[in-house]
Scaffold this active site. Structure first.
Site, PDB file in Angstrom:
ATOM      1  N   ASP A 248      84.671  26.903 -50.954  1.00  0.00           N
ATOM      2  CA  ASP A 248      85.048  26.406 -52.274  1.00  0.00           C
ATOM      3  C   ASP A 248      84.337  27.163 -53.392  1.00  0.00           C
ATOM      4  O   ASP A 248      84.886  27.311 -54.483  1.00  0.00           O
ATOM      5  CB  ASP A 248      84.744  24.909 -52.372  1.00  0.00           C
ATOM      6  CG  ASP A 248      85.735  24.062 -51.578  1.00  0.00           C
ATOM      7  OD1 ASP A 248      86.776  24.601 -51.169  1.00  0.00           O
ATOM      8  OD2 ASP A 248      85.462  22.865 -51.371  1.00  0.00           O
TER       9      ASP A 248
ATOM     10  N   ASP B 221      83.081  20.520 -62.250  1.00  0.00           N
ATOM     11  CA  ASP B 221      82.276  19.636 -63.078  1.00  0.00           C
ATOM     12  C   ASP B 221      81.424  20.396 -64.075  1.00  0.00           C
ATOM     13  O   ASP B 221      81.140  21.581 -63.930  1.00  0.00           O
ATOM     14  CB  ASP B 221      81.363  18.753 -62.206  1.00  0.00           C
ATOM     15  CG  ASP B 221      80.614  19.535 -61.129  1.00  0.00           C
ATOM     16  OD1 ASP B 221      80.143  20.647 -61.423  1.00  0.00           O
ATOM     17  OD2 ASP B 221      80.517  19.039 -59.995  1.00  0.00           O
TER      18      ASP B 221
ATOM     19  N   ALA C 163      82.882  16.713 -54.920  1.00  0.00           N
ATOM     20  CA  ALA C 163      81.749  17.647 -54.924  1.00  0.00           C
ATOM     21  C   ALA C 163      80.461  16.890 -55.272  1.00  0.00           C
ATOM     22  O   ALA C 163      80.167  15.856 -54.686  1.00  0.00           O
ATOM     23  CB  ALA C 163      82.040  18.791 -55.894  1.00  0.00           C
TER      24      ALA C 163
ATOM     25  N   ALA D 202      70.855   9.471 -60.581  1.00  0.00           N
ATOM     26  CA  ALA D 202      69.635   8.658 -60.475  1.00  0.00           C
ATOM     27  C   ALA D 202      69.292   7.984 -61.800  1.00  0.00           C
ATOM     28  O   ALA D 202      68.221   8.218 -62.372  1.00  0.00           O
ATOM     29  CB  ALA D 202      68.470   9.512 -59.976  1.00  0.00           C
TER      30      ALA D 202
ATOM     31  N   GLN E 293      77.585  27.458 -61.682  1.00  0.00           N
ATOM     32  CA  GLN E 293      77.603  28.920 -61.664  1.00  0.00           C
ATOM     33  C   GLN E 293      77.248  29.560 -62.998  1.00  0.00           C
ATOM     34  O   GLN E 293      76.835  30.707 -63.029  1.00  0.00           O
ATOM     35  CB  GLN E 293      78.970  29.425 -61.185  1.00  0.00           C
ATOM     36  CG  GLN E 293      79.258  29.009 -59.743  1.00  0.00           C
ATOM     37  CD  GLN E 293      80.467  29.712 -59.157  1.00  0.00           C
ATOM     38  OE1 GLN E 293      81.023  30.619 -59.743  1.00  0.00           O
ATOM     39  NE2 GLN E 293      80.878  29.288 -57.972  1.00  0.00           N
TER      40      GLN E 293
END
EC number: 2.7.1.23
Length: 300
Positions: free
Chosen positions: A76, A151, A192, A215, A249
């Site tokens: 992916d 995302d 993901a 979190a 990325q």
């Protein structure tokens, strides 16, 4: 009279680097496509790490302008990298899985020749996926923009404490959140990072954007899905070493007062799947929903 390359339909190949034994299936794929009458080209980075003679190299922009289809051999991550570059051209993508999960690269190497033969012959299911675009504004000026297939993630730095984010949707205040960060995910990205943070699975055809806290300090801060027509604004209120990334990325460092403005991209990503494919097939296979207890003889 044989076709010249300009008259032939062009198929571009994008191959994950540093993959042991990849030359043999790539050569097999090139031979099949050329024998079928296609003009085969490599994406430039692929050509740099694969020494196969007789295959032209093209940049992503050249591929977008000329290719009929792009075949991606990898995981992916490989698909994400090329999909963002080709998004403005709406070139359909076919994924051959060389990775572990492969939610977007869903055809096995063993099945790639018959699957591609059917897909390129018109027996395919076309699927459009939405993308996100986001820009960082500092003191009213845009300092960074990016596109995301999966995302956009705002997160604290390693070793830093919680960050505080002010989130508004379409100009309406939603919350101030103290957490390790916030994931803003497309339906594609719901399988993901957002999934591992407790976010919901979203069918790719849904028009939604998921906001998934990482979190959170307050357990009442739960994931929420907003319409994909929304404009989401995130302001950095407090915290050290905060950063933003697009599909893990591309990155940018953030400061207090910075605003990230996220909305649906005008571009889409188009996948071609084998005829009969469904999203639920992928979920069952990748999430192991088809596994039964030992001794259970139901079909798998």
């Amino acid at each position: 009279m044989p076709d010249t390359p300009d008259m032939q339909k062009t198929i571009a190949l994008v191959v994950r680097p540093n993959t042991a034994g990849i030359e043999q299936p790539v050569q097999q794929l090139v031979d099949f496509l050329q024998h079928s009458g296609y003009h085969v080209v490599f994406e430039a980075a692929t050509a740099g790490h694969l020494a196969l003679p007789g295959v032209e190299a093209m940049s992503a922009d050249q591929i977008g302008a000329t290719a009929q289809t792009v075949v991606v051999l990898g995981g992916d991550g490989t698909m994400l990298g090329i999909a963002r570059q080709l998004a403005p051209y709406n070139v359909p993508l076919v994924g051959i899985n060389l990775g572990r999960l492969g939610f977007m690269t869903d055809i096995s190497v063993e099945r790639m020749i018959p699957a591609l033969d059917a897909i390129l012959g018109g027996k395919a299911r076309s699927e459009k996926r939405t993308m996100l675009e986001g820009c960082v504004k500092r003191n009213g000026e845009t300092i960074h923009c990016g596109q995301a297939v999966n995302d956009v993630v705002v997160a604290r730095g390693a070793g830093a404490g919680m960050i505080e984010l002010k989130v508004t949707v379409d100009g309406s205040f939603m919350y101030n959140q103290r957490s390790d960060g916030l994931i803003i995910a497309t339906p594609t990205g719901s399988t993901a990072y957002a999934l591992s943070a407790g976010g919901p699975l979203l069918h790719p055809s849904l028009g939604g954007i998921a906001l998934v806290p990482i979190a959170p300090h307050a357990l009442s801060n739960r994931p929420i899905v907003v319409p994909d027509t929304s404009t989401i604004t995130i302001e950095i209120v407090a915290g050290r070493d905060t950063s933003i990334n697009f599909d893990m990325q591309t990155f940018a460092s953030l400061m207090h007062g910075d605003q990230i403005i996220i909305s649906r991209s005008p571009h889409y990503m188009t996948f071609l799947h084998p005829e009969g494919w469904t999203y639920y097939d992928t979920l069952r296979e990748k999430l192991h929903w088809n596994e039964y207890p030992a001794g259970d003889c139901r079909p798998k």
